[in-house]
Scaffold this active site. Structure first.
Site, PDB file in Angstrom:
ATOM      1  N   ASP A   5      -4.104  20.609  -2.510  1.00 47.27           N
ATOM      2  CA  ASP A   5      -3.163  19.801  -1.728  1.00 47.27           C
ATOM      3  C   ASP A   5      -2.701  20.648  -0.547  1.00 47.27           C
ATOM      4  O   ASP A   5      -2.508  21.860  -0.693  1.00 47.27           O
ATOM      5  CB  ASP A   5      -1.966  19.384  -2.592  1.00 47.27           C
TER       6      ASP A   5
ATOM      7  N   LYS B 103     -10.546  -3.722  -5.967  1.00 47.36           N
ATOM      8  CA  LYS B 103      -9.239  -3.076  -6.110  1.00 47.36           C
ATOM      9  C   LYS B 103      -8.146  -3.904  -5.419  1.00 47.36           C
ATOM     10  O   LYS B 103      -7.115  -4.234  -6.005  1.00 47.36           O
ATOM     11  CB  LYS B 103      -9.304  -1.661  -5.523  1.00 47.36           C
TER      12      LYS B 103
ATOM     13  N   CYS C  99       2.123  -0.035  -3.998  1.00 49.29           N
ATOM     14  CA  CYS C  99       0.799  -0.678  -4.057  1.00 49.29           C
ATOM     15  C   CYS C  99       0.790  -2.169  -3.721  1.00 49.29           C
ATOM     16  O   CYS C  99       0.091  -2.582  -2.786  1.00 49.29           O
ATOM     17  CB  CYS C  99       0.201  -0.455  -5.434  1.00 49.29           C
TER      18      CYS C  99
ATOM     19  N   LYS D 292      10.667   0.114 -10.374  1.00 46.45           N
ATOM     20  CA  LYS D 292      10.559  -0.412 -11.738  1.00 46.45           C
ATOM     21  C   LYS D 292      11.050   0.652 -12.707  1.00 46.45           C
ATOM     22  O   LYS D 292      11.237   1.819 -12.313  1.00 46.45           O
ATOM     23  CB  LYS D 292       9.126  -0.820 -12.068  1.00 46.45           C
TER      24      LYS D 292
HETATM   25  C1  UGA Z   1       0.148  -1.476  -9.652  1.00 48.29           C
HETATM   26  C2  UGA Z   1      -0.922  -2.116 -10.556  1.00 48.29           C
HETATM   27  O1  UGA Z   1      -0.291  -2.716 -11.689  1.00 48.29           O
HETATM   28  C3  UGA Z   1      -1.943  -1.083 -11.015  1.00 48.29           C
HETATM   29  O2  UGA Z   1      -2.985  -1.720 -11.757  1.00 48.29           O
HETATM   30  C4  UGA Z   1      -2.565  -0.421  -9.762  1.00 48.29           C
HETATM   31  O3  UGA Z   1      -3.529   0.543 -10.114  1.00 48.29           O
HETATM   32  C5  UGA Z   1      -1.454   0.237  -8.972  1.00 48.29           C
HETATM   33  O4  UGA Z   1      -0.505  -0.776  -8.569  1.00 48.29           O
HETATM   34  C6  UGA Z   1      -2.071   0.904  -7.771  1.00 48.29           C
HETATM   35  O5  UGA Z   1      -2.656   0.217  -6.923  1.00 48.29           O
HETATM   36  O6  UGA Z   1      -2.121   2.142  -7.728  1.00 48.29           O
HETATM   37  P1  UGA Z   1       2.443  -0.177 -10.108  1.00 48.29           P
HETATM   38  O7  UGA Z   1       2.731  -0.387  -8.657  1.00 48.29           O
HETATM   39  O8  UGA Z   1       2.633   1.170 -10.698  1.00 48.29           O
HETATM   40  O9  UGA Z   1       0.908  -0.569 -10.437  1.00 48.29           O
HETATM   41  O10 UGA Z   1       3.435  -1.111 -10.893  1.00 48.29           O
HETATM   42  P2  UGA Z   1       3.462  -2.463 -11.728  1.00 48.29           P
HETATM   43  O11 UGA Z   1       3.845  -2.129 -13.103  1.00 48.29           O
HETATM   44  O12 UGA Z   1       2.241  -3.262 -11.530  1.00 48.29           O
HETATM   45  O13 UGA Z   1       4.708  -3.196 -11.047  1.00 48.29           O
HETATM   46  C7  UGA Z   1       4.773  -3.506  -9.676  1.00 48.29           C
HETATM   47  C8  UGA Z   1       6.040  -4.273  -9.348  1.00 48.29           C
HETATM   48  O14 UGA Z   1       5.987  -5.589  -9.887  1.00 48.29           O
HETATM   49  C9  UGA Z   1       7.343  -3.656  -9.901  1.00 48.29           C
HETATM   50  O15 UGA Z   1       8.344  -3.734  -8.907  1.00 48.29           O
HETATM   51  C10 UGA Z   1       7.693  -4.525 -11.080  1.00 48.29           C
HETATM   52  O16 UGA Z   1       9.085  -4.563 -11.365  1.00 48.29           O
HETATM   53  C11 UGA Z   1       7.193  -5.888 -10.599  1.00 48.29           C
HETATM   54  N1  UGA Z   1       6.869  -6.822 -11.705  1.00 48.29           N
HETATM   55  C12 UGA Z   1       5.907  -6.493 -12.617  1.00 48.29           C
HETATM   56  C13 UGA Z   1       7.527  -8.043 -11.779  1.00 48.29           C
HETATM   57  O17 UGA Z   1       8.406  -8.379 -10.948  1.00 48.29           O
HETATM   58  N2  UGA Z   1       7.192  -8.911 -12.802  1.00 48.29           N
HETATM   59  C14 UGA Z   1       6.246  -8.608 -13.723  1.00 48.29           C
HETATM   60  O18 UGA Z   1       6.000  -9.447 -14.624  1.00 48.29           O
HETATM   61  C15 UGA Z   1       5.596  -7.370 -13.628  1.00 48.29           C
END
Ligand code: UGA
Length: 433
Positions: free
Chosen positions: A31, A203, A259, A319
């Protein structure tokens, strides 16, 4: 073989931990950020990823961390995991990524695989192939291997992916990935090989689809609220159909993180470039932008305006289980509440999240404990479903708060949970006391 992982964020570190714990090969993490390298060398892990940190710690004697460009010598496989943020107009900022390509071109000293783990602009794999192999001394076999890791379970997701999506140009590249991911192959995890463009799009399409599922349920929550329905019941009723599934069907103040917002914007941008209307992605983004706005209106309505009202914002990260505030609904809500004259305190179980929030909002009293944030406030606003929040009892809240208003942006409680406080959530009837 020497494996070099370039860019040590969530993706790079999970990739590094996987390589180290699953092979006897030489594993190096590179890095540019010297502080980050120094911290890693001293077991100071900056991500709140318990399993990942534990693995890195256990593997510390095997992993070399460095900021030296000499690390690019003698490499058999490069893994690129640098950040690709959004530009103002939604385009993907590929500057850091192409710096790495330049470094590979300049410093690599023999043939190598170049595995792309960053979420890159569609078309990158083919472009990199042409760039690296144009009148070069060495051959670089480019592989697009998008990651599907969620923050808070980055290592677990890297170890146990639901599938591998692999953009390759030849059989040798596929054989290489199957060799390093032998365990998953033996476990029956599907390996889908395809062109670079298809892998890159898989993706984006996956993230955009999940984001759309969230915006869909959020749109339904608006209607449910007007018609007297309960979005949690509706979501349960829908999700039980295996074709729909329960996951990503929780209504709330909207999705954040590094993401979903970035990747939906990137698709919209690509659509524009190619004269294709990305109507569903546009709608997904629009619902997500307006969702915290509607929640804010509810807060304002129930408190008869927020001027001089003391409000605690609970849940600053985008989250639960992470310290990451990027594109978190808390940022928008805090800014708007402040603008309207509220006096804010704030808390998140993550210290990293609290510290970065403090930097952005000097006038907010960011507290080291939940109790301190809630003490004397007129209302509390839950913005993430952290375990600590779920476990808070009404008696404790009543003792600490001055007012009696609980706003729940993640539907973490049942509408019957509070007996003495007014409880206002998303897509459900308000329980006014
Ligand atoms: C997301 C994807 O879920 C991963 O599969 C992907 O690899 C990643 O992006 C990436 O591109 O690197 P992440 O951003 O860590 O992962 O988080 P999530 O758990 O998917 O949640 C994203 C947002 O959606 C959070 O703000 C969460 O609170 C919200 N969310 C999630 C909801 O509002 N409702 C739900 O039912 C689920």
């Amino acid at each position: 073989m020497k494996h070099l992982v370039v860019g040590l964020g969530y993706v790079g570190l999970a990739n590094l931990a996987f390589l180290s714990s699953n092979s006897k090969d030489e594993v190096v993490g590179y890095d540019k950020d010297e502080k980050r390298i120094n911290d890693l060398k001293h077991d100071d892990y900056y991500l709140e990823e318990a399993k990942l940190n534990e693995t890195l710690y256990n593997e510390k004697r095997r992993i070399v961390y460095t900021s030296s460009i000499n690390a690019f010598k003698d490499v058999g496989a490069f893994y690129i995991a640098v950040g690709t943020p959004s530009k103002e107009d939604g385009a993907v900022d590929m500057a850091c990524f192409y710096e790495v390509i330049k470094d590979i071109k300049e410093h690599a000293n023999h043939d190598a695989y170049v595995v792309i783990r960053s979420t890159v602009e569609i078309g990158t794999g083919d472009k990199v192939n042409a760039l690296l192999n144009k009148d070069g001394k060495y051959h670089f076999n480019v592989i697009s291997l998008p990651e599907f890791l969620s923050e808070s379970s980055a290592y677990e997701d890297e170890m146990n992916p639901a599938r591998f999506v692999i953009g390759v140009d030849d059989e040798d590249a596929l054989t290489f990935i199957k060799r390093i991911r032998k365990k998953s192959l033996n476990d029956g995890v599907p390996f889908y090989s395809m062109s670079h463009v298809s892998a890159e799009m898989s993706k984006y399409a996956s993230n955009a689809f999940l984001a759309t599922k969230i915006s869909f349920i959020n749109e339904m929550s608006r209607l449910a609220e007007s018609l007297g329905g309960d979005i949690v019941d509706i979501s349960n009723g829908m999700g039980a159909d295996p074709r729909i599934g329960h996951s990503m069907l929780n209504a709330g103040v909207g999705f954040g993180g590094s993401c979903f917002p970035k990747d939906t914007k990137a698709l919209i941008y690509k659509g524009k470039e190619n004269d294709i209307e990305m109507a569903i992605n546009e709608a997904t983004l629009m619902v997500n932008i307006t969702q915290p706005l509607l929640f804010l209106k509810k807060i304002e309505k129930h408190l008869s305006g927020v001027k001089d009202k003391k409000i605690a914002i609970l849940g600053l990260a985008y989250k639960e289980g992470t310290g990451d505030n990027r594109s978190s609904p808390s940022l928008y809500l805090a800014e708007s509440l402040l603008k309207d004259g509220a006096i804010l305190s704030a808390y998140d179980p993550s210290k990293t999240s609290r510290e970065s929030f403090k930097k952005g909002f000097s006038s907010i009293n960011v507290c080291p404990s939940l109790d301190e944030a809630v003490k004397g406030v007129d209302a509390v606003v839950f913005l993430s479903s952290s375990k600590e929040f779920k476990e808070i009892g009404e008696t404790r809240l009543l003792k600490l708060m001055k007012g009696r208003y609980v706003f729940d942006g993640r539907n973490i409680f049942s509408t019957e949970h509070f007996k003495y406080c007014s409880y206002i959530s998303i897509g459900r009837k308000d329980s006014l006391r």
